[in-house]
Design an enzyme around this catalytic site. Structure first.
Site, short mmCIF file in Angstrom:
data_model
loop_
_atom_site.label_atom_id
_atom_site.label_comp_id
_atom_site.label_asym_id
_atom_site.label_seq_id
_atom_site.Cartn_x
_atom_site.Cartn_y
_atom_site.Cartn_z
N HIS A 28 0.87 -1.18 0.00
CA HIS A 28 0.00 0.00 0.00
C HIS A 28 0.91 1.23 0.00
O HIS A 28 2.00 1.19 0.58
CB HIS A 28 -0.81 0.14 1.29
N ASP B 156 2.39 2.03 3.39
CA ASP B 156 3.31 1.06 4.02
C ASP B 156 4.76 1.49 3.86
O ASP B 156 5.61 1.11 4.65
CB ASP B 156 3.23 -0.32 3.33
N ASP C 208 -5.16 -13.87 -1.69
CA ASP C 208 -4.40 -13.49 -0.50
C ASP C 208 -4.31 -14.72 0.38
O ASP C 208 -5.31 -15.17 0.96
CB ASP C 208 -5.07 -12.32 0.24
N ASP D 187 -10.14 -11.44 11.81
CA ASP D 187 -9.18 -11.76 10.76
C ASP D 187 -7.79 -11.92 11.38
O ASP D 187 -7.17 -10.91 11.72
CB ASP D 187 -9.23 -10.56 9.80
N ASP E 199 -5.02 -13.44 10.05
CA ASP E 199 -3.90 -13.30 9.11
C ASP E 199 -2.68 -14.14 9.48
O ASP E 199 -1.54 -13.64 9.52
CB ASP E 199 -3.48 -11.82 8.97
C1 XUL Z 1 -7.36 -6.56 5.22
C2 XUL Z 1 -6.66 -6.98 3.99
C3 XUL Z 1 -5.83 -5.95 3.32
C4 XUL Z 1 -5.87 -6.02 1.83
C5 XUL Z 1 -5.14 -4.90 1.14
O1 XUL Z 1 -8.08 -7.55 5.83
O2 XUL Z 1 -6.74 -8.12 3.59
O3 XUL Z 1 -4.53 -6.12 3.77
O4 XUL Z 1 -5.32 -7.21 1.37
O5 XUL Z 1 -5.61 -3.65 1.50
CO CO Z 2 -5.88 -9.11 2.01
#
Ligand code: XUL
Ligand code: CO
Length: 435
Positions: free
Chosen positions: A100, A103, A295, A306, A308
């Protein structure tokens, strides 16, 4: 060279029997699977935000990491971070990254200053990308962290925010294009609502549709050949997000005339939050012709948010690669590790462990899915389940027969359907043979 990864050597493939925790055991980029190099199937990417920008905070505590780029001036920090990031891409021998705007460089007091900071760093990226093989899988604009976006970006009730977001995307799209990015992603974290009590949903959806049309138009104007991708997520940070899931996004694209222009970037954890499996979202997207990119991560099944985490479930990735292989691959897309190490994983080596485990999991999933397809038993079983539709009588119902014609035929031929087993356990066992 910085000394951030001092003492760590480039990660190499050593095979499944290696006990070296800093080697790939399954990810062997040049190995041919289903006629293509493994790396070309997976097209893996490091996410700049999780790996270099995230500081290890959670809702109950701030920064847990201690990175050298936190000290000194923000621009000096941003340059050091860029150096470390590209060293990391080399260590992993990974072909792509994603970022982004916010970032990589600090935001300034105006859009103009923010863009100046951003371009200082992306010029550094451009130079580094000339001397090493790293490419950009996708770029994106962060339109959810700054407080100006708390009520949304393109869906904000304030048109000035719509305008600011448009300016931000214009710039980030151009930078993505200049860096040779393969895709451009829009994730609408705050494109939704907190409470319906203050929200006009139809107006907000119309504004979001207009915004996306403007983005597609600008991409064409500047000659960007990559794919524009929407990343669905049902909620978090907003209570309700308009890009809820693949089905909702498809309806949105159809409504605003964009179903041929825009595809989806599907994230494992977001699928879970929407009450779906990852393979459900992939299957639907490929059926609708809008599967763009992925992703890669996993969600904690007990949590409602979430998390991650890095992927580590080979069974899940086997079903995912089945869908991707059946889609003929991801085209411009790839697997962005939208995943972060846990906040106690403080060491530079932990960043390697996360990505190594993720890549090995993807490699195993890919190979299992390729073997499943090559064997053919599974596809045959599903084909047989639908075989009745190959008869001329069945086909006629889909083309020429009316409801009355069908009813008459049922009576005349005394059609009396006999239920058949769905064979779920047989199929589950069959797939597990290849995992
Ligand atoms: C948030 C997410 C973001 C997007 C990019 O949940 O997945 O990181 O991938 O903005
Ligand atoms: Co994402």
């Amino acid at each position: 060279m910085t000394d951030f990864f001092k003492g760590l050597s480039p990660v190499k493939f050593e095979g499944p029997n290696s006990a070296n925790p800093l080697a790939y055991r399954h990810y062997n980029k040049d190995e041919i699977v289903a006629g293509k190099r493994m790396e070309d199937h997976i097209r893996p990417a490091v996410a700049y935000w999780h790996t270099f920008a995230w500081e290890g905070g959670d809702p109950f505590g701030g920064r847990s990491f201690d990175r050298p780029w936190y000290a000194g001036s923000p621009m000096e920090g941003a340059k050091l971070k860029a150096d470390v990031a590209f060293e990391f891409f080399n260590l992993l021998d990974i072909p792509f990254f994603c970022f982004h705007d916010v970032d990589v460089a600090p935001e300034g007091d105006s859009l103009k200053e923010s863009i100046k900071n951003l371009r200082t760093i992306t010029d550094i990226f451009a130079k580094k990308m000339q001397s090493q093989r790293t490419k950009l899988l996708w770029g994106t604009a962060n339109m959810f962290s700054n407080r100006r976006f708390m009520a949304g970006a393109s869906t904000n009730p304030d048109p000035d925010v719509f305008a600011y977001a448009a300016a931000q995307v214009k710039n980030m799209l151009e930078i993505t294009h200049e860096l040779g990015g393969a895709n451009y992603v829009l994730w609408g974290g705050r494109e939704g609502y907190e409470t319906l009590l203050n929200t006009r949903m139809k107006d907000e959806l119309d504004h979001m549709g207009r915004f996306l049309n403007l983005v597609v138009e600008h991409a064409k104007k500047i000659g960007f050949k990559g794919t524009i991708l929407i990343e669905p997520k049902p909620q978090e940070p907003s209570k309700h997000q308009y890009d809820y899931d693949v089905a909702t996004v498809y309806g949105f694209l159809k409504t605003y005339g964009l179903e041929k222009e825009v595809k989806v970037n599907i994230e494992v954890g977001h699928a879970f939050l929407a009450g779906h499996s990852f393979e459900h979202e992939l299957h639907l997207a490929r059926s609708l012709g809008i599967l763009g990119s992925v992703d890669a991560n996993r969600n904690d099944l007990q949590s409602g948010w979430d998390t991650d985490q890095f992927p580590n479930n080979v069974g899940e990735m086997t079903l995912a690669f089945y869908e991707i292989l059946k889609n003929g691959g991801l085209g411009n897309g790839g697997f962005n590790f939208d995943a972060k190490v846990r906040r106690q994983s403080l060491d530079p080596a932990d960043l390697l462990h996360g990505h190594i485990g993720g890549l090995d999991t993807l490699a195993r999933g890919l190979k299992a899915a390729a073997a499943l397809i090559a064997d053919g038993t599974y596809d045959k079983a599903v084909d047989e389940r639908y075989a009745g539709w190959n008869t001329p009588a069945a086909k006629k119902m889909l083309t020429s027969e009316s409801l009355a014609d069908i009813a008459a035929r049922v009576e005349k031929d005394n059609i009396n359907p006999q239920p058949r087993s769905g064979r779920q356990e047989y199929l589950e066992n069959l797939i597990n043979r290849f995992v």
